[in-house]
Design a protein around this motif. Sequence first.
Motif, PDB file in Angstrom:
ATOM      1  N   ILE A 235       0.860  -1.230  -0.059  1.00 19.51           N
ATOM      2  CA  ILE A 235       0.056   0.070  -0.101  1.00 19.51           C
ATOM      3  C   ILE A 235       0.909   1.287  -0.169  1.00 19.51           C
ATOM      4  CG2 ILE A 235      -1.876   0.999   1.225  1.00 19.51           C
ATOM      5  CD1 ILE A 235      -2.644  -1.556   2.472  1.00 19.51           C
ATOM      6  N   GLY A 239      -2.327   5.385   0.741  1.00 17.03           N
ATOM      7  CA  GLY A 239      -3.181   4.646   1.057  1.00 17.03           C
ATOM      8  C   GLY A 239      -3.750   3.827  -0.229  1.00 17.03           C
ATOM      9  N   THR A 256      -7.997   2.448  -3.153  1.00 20.06           N
ATOM     10  CA  THR A 256      -7.281   2.734  -1.656  1.00 20.06           C
ATOM     11  C   THR A 256      -7.801   1.774  -0.770  1.00 20.06           C
ATOM     12  OG1 THR A 256      -9.623   4.018  -1.079  1.00 20.06           O
ATOM     13  CG2 THR A 256      -7.775   5.055  -2.506  1.00 20.06           C
ATOM     14  N   TYR A 257      -7.424   1.809   0.255  1.00 20.95           N
ATOM     15  CA  TYR A 257      -7.525   0.688   1.502  1.00 20.95           C
ATOM     16  C   TYR A 257      -9.032   0.980   1.789  1.00 20.95           C
ATOM     17  CZ  TYR A 257      -7.514   4.792   4.586  1.00 20.95           C
ATOM     18  OH  TYR A 257      -7.893   5.991   5.249  1.00 20.95           O
ATOM     19  N   GLU A 258      -9.674   2.090   1.794  1.00 23.05           N
ATOM     20  CA  GLU A 258     -11.079   2.215   2.284  1.00 23.05           C
ATOM     21  C   GLU A 258     -12.207   1.369   1.070  1.00 23.05           C
ATOM     22  OE1 GLU A 258     -11.879   6.343   1.637  1.00 23.05           O
ATOM     23  OE2 GLU A 258     -10.796   6.969   3.320  1.00 23.05           O
ATOM     24  N   LEU A 263      -9.443  -4.279   5.549  1.00 23.67           N
ATOM     25  CA  LEU A 263      -8.261  -3.510   5.608  1.00 23.67           C
ATOM     26  C   LEU A 263      -8.656  -1.843   6.403  1.00 23.67           C
ATOM     27  CD1 LEU A 263      -5.197  -2.960   4.999  1.00 23.67           C
ATOM     28  CD2 LEU A 263      -5.933  -2.458   2.721  1.00 23.67           C
ATOM     29  N   SER A 264      -9.701  -1.558   5.754  1.00 21.49           N
ATOM     30  CA  SER A 264     -10.046  -0.236   6.432  1.00 21.49           C
ATOM     31  C   SER A 264     -10.278  -0.317   7.781  1.00 21.49           C
ATOM     32  CB  SER A 264     -11.795   0.343   5.513  1.00 21.49           C
ATOM     33  OG  SER A 264     -12.012   1.479   6.112  1.00 21.49           O
ATOM     34  N   TRP A 267      -6.868   0.012   9.359  1.00 21.24           N
ATOM     35  CA  TRP A 267      -5.896   1.124   9.005  1.00 21.24           C
ATOM     36  C   TRP A 267      -5.381   1.838   9.984  1.00 21.24           C
ATOM     37  CZ3 TRP A 267      -2.845   1.402   4.954  1.00 21.24           C
ATOM     38  CH2 TRP A 267      -2.048   2.471   4.444  1.00 21.24           C
ATOM     39  N   SER A 268      -6.223   2.383  10.872  1.00 24.41           N
ATOM     40  CA  SER A 268      -5.849   3.282  11.869  1.00 24.41           C
ATOM     41  C   SER A 268      -5.004   2.810  12.797  1.00 24.41           C
ATOM     42  CB  SER A 268      -7.139   3.832  12.567  1.00 24.41           C
ATOM     43  OG  SER A 268      -7.657   2.655  13.294  1.00 24.41           O
ATOM     44  N   SER A 271      -1.259   2.070  10.217  1.00 21.18           N
ATOM     45  CA  SER A 271      -0.484   2.983   9.163  1.00 21.18           C
ATOM     46  C   SER A 271       0.322   4.046  10.340  1.00 21.18           C
ATOM     47  CB  SER A 271      -1.772   3.868   8.653  1.00 21.18           C
ATOM     48  OG  SER A 271      -2.650   4.480   9.744  1.00 21.18           O
ATOM     49  N   TYR A 287       2.824  -6.007   9.616  1.00 18.06           N
ATOM     50  CA  TYR A 287       2.966  -4.680   8.392  1.00 18.06           C
ATOM     51  C   TYR A 287       4.652  -4.344   8.835  1.00 18.06           C
ATOM     52  CZ  TYR A 287       1.639  -2.247  12.627  1.00 18.06           C
ATOM     53  OH  TYR A 287       1.734  -1.878  14.027  1.00 18.06           O
TER      54      TYR A 287
END
Length: 719
Positions: A235, A239, A256-258, A263-264, A267-268, A271, A287
């Motif tokens: 990614i 993103g 995007t990851y969204e 994954l969304s 993500w917080s 990342s 990761y």
Amino acid sequence: MSLGAIQISIRNSLGTRLFLYVLAGALSGLGGMSYLFYEILESQARTEMTSHLKTQATAIEGQLSRVEQLVADASSTVSIFHDANIQDAELYKQLAFELYQNRPPISLAAGFAQAPSQLATDRPLYYPFFFVDQNTPDQIGQSLPAPHQNTRYVDIALLEDYTQQWYYRSPLDTGSAIWLEPYAWNDITMTSIVAPMYSKDNQLLGMVGVDINVTTLSEQMDIPSFKGNGYIAIISEQGNLLAYPPNPQQAKLLSTYEDIPQLSAVWSQISTEPSGLIQAEGMYWVYQRIQGTNWLMLEVVPQWVVLKPVLLIAIGGALGAGIILAVVTSFFVRRLNQRLKPILDQCDTLIETDIDRIQRLSLQSNDQATLESQLALSIQGKDELDILELSFEHMANQLQASFEELEQRVEQRTAALTAALAQLKQSQLQLVQSEKMSSLGQLVAGVAHEINNPVNFIHGNVSHVDAYAHDLLNLVHLYGKHVPNPPPDIQAEIEAIDLEFLESDLEKVLQSMRMGTDRIRDIVRSLRNFSRLDEAEIKDVDIHEGINSTIIILQNRLKAKSDRPAIEIIKDYGSLPLVECHAGQLNQVFMNILSNSIDALEERDRSRTLEAMKEKPSTIRIWTGKSGKNAVTIRISDNGPGMSETVRSRIFDPFFTTKPIGKGTGMGLSISYQVVTERHNGQLWCESTPGEGTTFVIEIPLRQGENILPQGECMAGAK
């Protein structure tokens, strides 16, 4: 009523209960083992996944670092050309082509753009650019002749003013090489590394760039992750999906990851950190950031991959354990009942006899049925062992009543005798200690006082004698100066007394007298310090001063003798504050321990040759230091013969000694132990290894009333 006639239900039988108890214990143990097995497997899986991802990330970083090095080399070469005043556009074009040819496999294009009129001065803008032919219509540039027919060339300056484009201005703004956010080009996901070029005098020459095929990297990630399960995704910093094996088309479209719900959701968490591992959404998410590009490389593995083996083992183990336990328990209960039957028959006789006795004493014959009914109620719902327990409990109650009074009297008498004996020993020990310390202190103080006065008189007059002698010698010299030829009888006397030798030796004699009186005064001071009769009961004391005074008093036993060399004292003093203690009593502890060490060394040396003594001399090492924040430790060690564990365990017992009759009373170390533990709220223990030596460790608080660490922690701090 017969116990053997009682019918026990299957639910209340010993076999059923034993089977359930053992099965429950086995299942609990199996559950614990399964959990432990799962923890081990999960730990191994976490390590393996992290290592696997790190390997993949290192491989990609290696490819990207080659590109970064290629860009740095190209920038350096352009700077050399510029400094050599090379302005030919064809030469720079050839240089761009060499940059393109030296690219790694993941690179598709390369070139560099000059700052206005900096390289090829015959034109304001110049951007030679070579790229791999994609065989698509409407491609820019022209194909090169064979053998480079798969390569196309274009001067970007003929297509646009690149100096106004973001890919040119971005590295100039940062002043260093940067990786551009990936973008789509001819159905390929691309990224570029661009870097500014400067001359040796830091003048901007332009920009060099190399394009990377991110789609090729994505195809490298399309492999099973962990044990044939999971996947590895890449990614971008913003993103965008660069590699997504579950749906490669989303990576080509730079989704995007969204767009990926799982994954969304995480993500917080992933990342914000450079690397890590989390467990969420039924997945393991490993990761790691790729250096340079700041891309996020992500390995995703389903949680069931680790949990499945544990569940299979737990279910299989539970079934196997249940079958085995059922067979074993059935056999065990059958054998147990066979062994219990004779005991139960005897219990029948005991209970029937007891019922008859109670009936004769206090009950009528018609109450026998009531008594038997109460007995039946008491054993209702009981198993075989419970019935046996009731029978023995009835018998034990009768014996208990007989023994309780006797036991109570014996305990009271024993406690009284033990207390009296302990008090007698304690009083005797305190009396011996008090008398010994008092007598020794008075004797030492008296001797020191008697010696101190005449020594001070001699010491004080030595300086006057020295001055008078110098005055007389000066008078003799003055007389010789004015009467160079004295009468014959004076000349004869001068030769008879050897006046020249007398002058030189007199100074040495006076110096020796001064040193001798100083030495005697030091000994007196040590004696007074050891006795401490002129000081308060408790006060702040320099521990090292007390040890040194004790060593001086024992100096006669330490010095070399005709049959052995001197015993060496090694002082390893730490930095200690003043310690609040009973100085005289603590000095006596040092005296007892050092005396025992000297006795042990002398006893050992009697059986050694002089050569052996010189090869391994007898030594006593004294170590001091702080242990923790509120205590000090003194370790007194010798390299003597040591002692056995049996002797060591009794070393502090009153009147215990290993010395011959007349050599010791067995009270020294016992008194020392009492002084340290009771008078100073400290600890004293002994460590010894036969053949290697013995160490006594003294641990006392800096201030009386403070607590110190337990012995094990004190030893760790002291060592």
